[in-house]
Design an enzyme around this catalytic site. Structure first.
Site, PDB file in Angstrom:
ATOM      1  N   GLU A 185      72.352   8.041 123.726  1.00  0.00           N
ATOM      2  CA  GLU A 185      73.161   7.650 124.876  1.00  0.00           C
ATOM      3  C   GLU A 185      72.893   6.219 125.336  1.00  0.00           C
ATOM      4  OE1 GLU A 185      71.769  10.587 124.401  1.00  0.00           O
ATOM      5  OE2 GLU A 185      73.510  11.912 124.397  1.00  0.00           O
ATOM      6  N   HIS A 220      74.647  22.408 130.492  1.00  0.00           N
ATOM      7  CA  HIS A 220      76.077  22.089 130.371  1.00  0.00           C
ATOM      8  C   HIS A 220      76.773  22.278 131.698  1.00  0.00           C
ATOM      9  CE1 HIS A 220      74.783  22.947 126.242  1.00  0.00           C
ATOM     10  NE2 HIS A 220      75.676  22.035 125.903  1.00  0.00           N
TER      11      HIS A 220
END
Ligand SMILES: Cc1ncc(C[n+]2csc(CCOP(=O)(O)OP(=O)(O)O)c2C)c(N)n1
Length: 727
Positions: free
Chosen positions: A457, A527
């Site tokens: 990321e 999530h």
């Protein structure tokens, strides 16, 4: 310190006659002058620090030969530079003046690098393409890679560089040549950081023209090289990266350094790939003036280093080679001392910044996303079908990519297919993102505008920053908000700060799209996360979070066209909801940031919320109206930073009761700030305490029964409305 071949003759400098890239007499004299200028500027700063006229000092001492060599091998204002704090000498060699450097040290209003915001040795010059660094070690490696990618992109898409009125391009000049090289430097200790390795990955894969210079002085503050580098030698560790040119040299030898730098730069300029020059240098002045290396290094080691001091070695060498005699050296040194003295005299008299400058260049002064040009009405279009948020985000990306060739899209799995042959042959349909939001982009715009990043990321955000500095508009995706944390350093210490810390010298307007949030039934801890307040707590970046398809397309378009970095938070539960679908509003529909929407007008109490709580609060409001006649005004903020205080205040003045509701955890959250401000500024308008509805102070559990309890539900909102109305 690791032994290298060149150290066998450690004190002798490579003979000029044996050099493959001989420097002229004048160049050698200038080489020495720059090295000495750098050292004397450090010495002067040390005096100024002791006199308390400056507040910090970190020196370039011992690194001068390697850095002047780098400066002389490259082209100022043509090549690009991502230096770190040891790099005084290369900046001087490129054309930075001592006065400019000392203006930063005193924190002057006219400090051209940062306007008194950054510590000394945080170089920045738009004219010279020296890009403002942070103090964070290794983040700059990814910016350098992105910068090199942007140079390549513009040389392949020259028309993309054109000015364009009406959006960020009006204010972003693009310079490119096609063969420019990007310099990035780093200490050997900082090569431990993941961002260094993440950058090598992309530089290597992309054969990018990036010259890495590892300045190995053997220590990272007090930590010796073998702690940061297994085996004690970074050259050995990186040797297997494909496409690289490598050189390991005695970085205190100016001739060897110059040769290595010229070779490395030539390799990159020819488009063969990146290079890494590993220079062994010394650090005679401790890490900084706040450090005393005698506490952790034996005297014998320090004395051995002193024999390699590049300044005295080059001085001796010039004498021995008959390039300068003692008188000429004395004259040169006196001139340098005078120059430094005069610069210091001017710097200490320079005017200081005033408090009214503090907020300047925090965001773009040229084009804000609140600008009236972003207020528009949906256009009538042939297709009148109701589309989901996911659909309209995808439409917006396509519209904008057609309109603006500077837009590139990358992230994990966002491409249709990295191996694009089958895609072009129509043999595979393509993936286009784990949520399919970028589906079809690569197929339409090609693999040099849409591609898959490595699974890293920081790599995504760091490269995007380097690209945006050069004028591209990256619209990148973080696959799940839950995994944004490896990029946190880039988001908070870099993305949000480039404009402010360079006092407007550089900027990196780009968009980070982030699927966020829970209510997924089984999304679990990793999530389902929210956490927007962590980013609204970061000045310099804009945060929006739409709750429906029309707002999503309008806000995303503004995010792309505006001149600020934007985090675009997309609630993944809302991607394909029936709630909030909309007809495509045309290719120019924009919504300005900072404007809330009254979802439901009411008179009894106000609910302020955003994201997936909007439909839940609406459901509760409709029910409580039916059940009890309580008339709730529901406000969807849409934009979290900036936010619409006027809309909040107007509503609270009308209803006198307010609930702030959000999906993220209750404590320390976004609602805490709003509740505090409402209590503070609207106290006399309130008939009841400000209430909050939010998730429990815990992560989201997998089992749906637990998830339901943890996250705020319509029933929780109903109950809070009922209680507050009765207060
Ligand atoms: C990410 C990060 N962690 C810690 C620091 C504090 N720090 C500043 S300089 C430094 C040592 C850097 O050593 P090295 O990379 O070898 O460079 P040198 O200073 O020796 O030139 C540390 C730990 C920092 N600036 N950034």
């Amino acid at each position: 310190m690791a032994k290298v071949a060149t150290e066998k003759n450690a004190v002798a400098i490579k003979s000029r006659a044996n050099s493959e890239y001989p420097l002229t007499r004048d160049q050698l004299v200038e080489f020495y002058r720059l090295m000495y200028l750098s050292r004397r500027t450090d010495d002067r700063e040390i005096v100024l620090k002791r006199q308390q006229k400056i507040f910090f000092q970190v020196s370039c001492a011992g690194h001068e030969a390697l850095l002047v060599a780098a400066g002389m091998a490259m082209r100022p204002g043509y090549d690009w530079f991502f230096p770190y704090y040891r790099d005084r000498a290369i900046c001087l060699a490129l054309g930075n003046t001592v006065e400019e450097q000392l203006l930063q040290a005193v924190g002057a209003a006219d400090d051209p690098a940062s306007g008194g915001r950054q510590m000394p040795s945080h170089w920045s010059s738009r004219k010279l393409n020296i890009v403002s660094p942070s103090s964070s070690t290794a983040t700059q490696c990814l910016h350098a890679v992105g910068c090199a990618e942007a140079g390549r992109y513009f040389s392949r898409h020259p028309e993309a560089a054109a000015k364009h009125d009406g959006d960020y391009r009006e204010f972003k000049d693009v310079k490119f040549h096609g063969d420019e090289v990007v310099y990035v430097s780093i200490g050997e200790g900082s090569t431990s950081q993941g961002e260094f390795w993440e950058s090598l990955n992309t530089a290597s894969n992309g054969k990018l023209p990036v010259v890495y210079v590892v300045e190995d002085n053997g220590y990272a503050i007090s930590t010796p090289v073998e702690v940061n580098t297994p085996g004690g030698n970074i050259s050995r560790l990186v040797a297997n990266f494909p496409n690289f040119h490598f050189a390991e040299i005695d970085g205190t030898d100016p001739i060897a350094s110059y040769e290595a730098m010229v070779e490395a730069v030539e390799y990159c300029r020819a488009g063969k790939g990146p290079a890494l020059v590993h220079g062994h240098v010394i650090r005679p002045y401790s890490h900084s003036l706040s450090d005393d290396e005698r506490l952790y290094r034996p005297a014998s080691e320090i004395e051995a280093d002193a024999l390699r001091d590049p300044i005295s070695r080059m001085q001796m060498w010039l004498l021995r080679e008959g390039i300068l005699d003692a008188d000429a050296i004395n004259r040169l040194e006196r001139q340098v001392d005078d120059e430094v003295q005069r610069a210091a005299d001017r710097a200490v008299m320079a005017k200081l910044p005033t408090p009214d400058s503090i907020l300047r260049n925090l965001y773009s002064d040229d084009l804000t996303p609140m600008d009236a040009r972003f207020a528009s009405k949906p256009a009538a279009t042939a297709d009148t079908s109701e589309r989901t948020m996911a659909d309209l985000i995808n439409c917006c990306l396509k519209d904008e990519m057609r309109r603006d060739e500077r837009i590139v899209v990358f992230g994990e799995d966002v491409a249709d297919a990295t191996r694009d042959e089958p895609l072009r042959q129509g043999k595979v349909k393509g993936k286009g993102g784990v949520f399919k939001l970028t589906a079809g982009l690569q197929a339409e715009f090609g693999s040099d505008r849409v591609w898959n990043s490595p699974l890293a990321e920081a790599n995504i955000v760091g490269r995007a920053i380097g690209m945006a500095v050069r004028g591209l508009k990256p619209v990148v995706e973080i696959q799940f908000f839950d995994y944004i944390w490896p990029a946190m350093h880039q988001l908070r210490n870099e993305l949000a700060l480039v404009r402010w810390r360079s006092n407007g010298g550089f900027s990196c307007p780009l968009v980070v799209r982030v699927p966020i949030g829970g209510y997924l039934t089984g999304g679990s801890i990793y999530h389902s996360q929210s956490g927007e307040s962590i980013f609204t707590h970061t000045p310099g970046v804009r945060i929006v979070m739409p709750s429906n398809a029309l707002d999503a397309i309008g806000l995303l378009r503004t995010a792309i066209r505006c001149d600020d970095p934007v985090m675009f938070l997309e609630h993944k539960r809302l991607y394909r909801e029936t709630y909030g679908r909309a007809v495509y509003p045309g290719p120019d529909y924009c919504i300005p940031f900072g404007k809330a929407k009254i979802v439901r007008p009411g008179k009894d109490l106000t609910v302020i919320t955003y994201g997936a709580v909007v439909p839940r609060a609406l459901q509760a409001a409709q029910k409580i109206h039916r059940d009890k006649g309580i008339d709730v005004e529901l406000i969807d903020l849409r934009s979290l930073s900036p936010y619409d205080w006027e809309a909040i205040a107007e509503s609270v003045r009308k209803t006198n009761r307010v609930i702030v509701a959000h999906e993220d955890m209750r404590s320390w959250g976004y609602g805490a700030e709003l509740a505090a401000r409402i209590s503070d500024e609207l106290f006399h308008d309130l008939d009841a305490p400000v209430r909050r509805v939010a998730s429990m102070d815990v992560f989201v559990a997998y089992q749906p029964l637990l998830e339901d309890v943890i996250l705020p539900q319509p029933d929780d909102l109903y109950k809070a409305m009922d209680d507050l109305a009765a207060f």
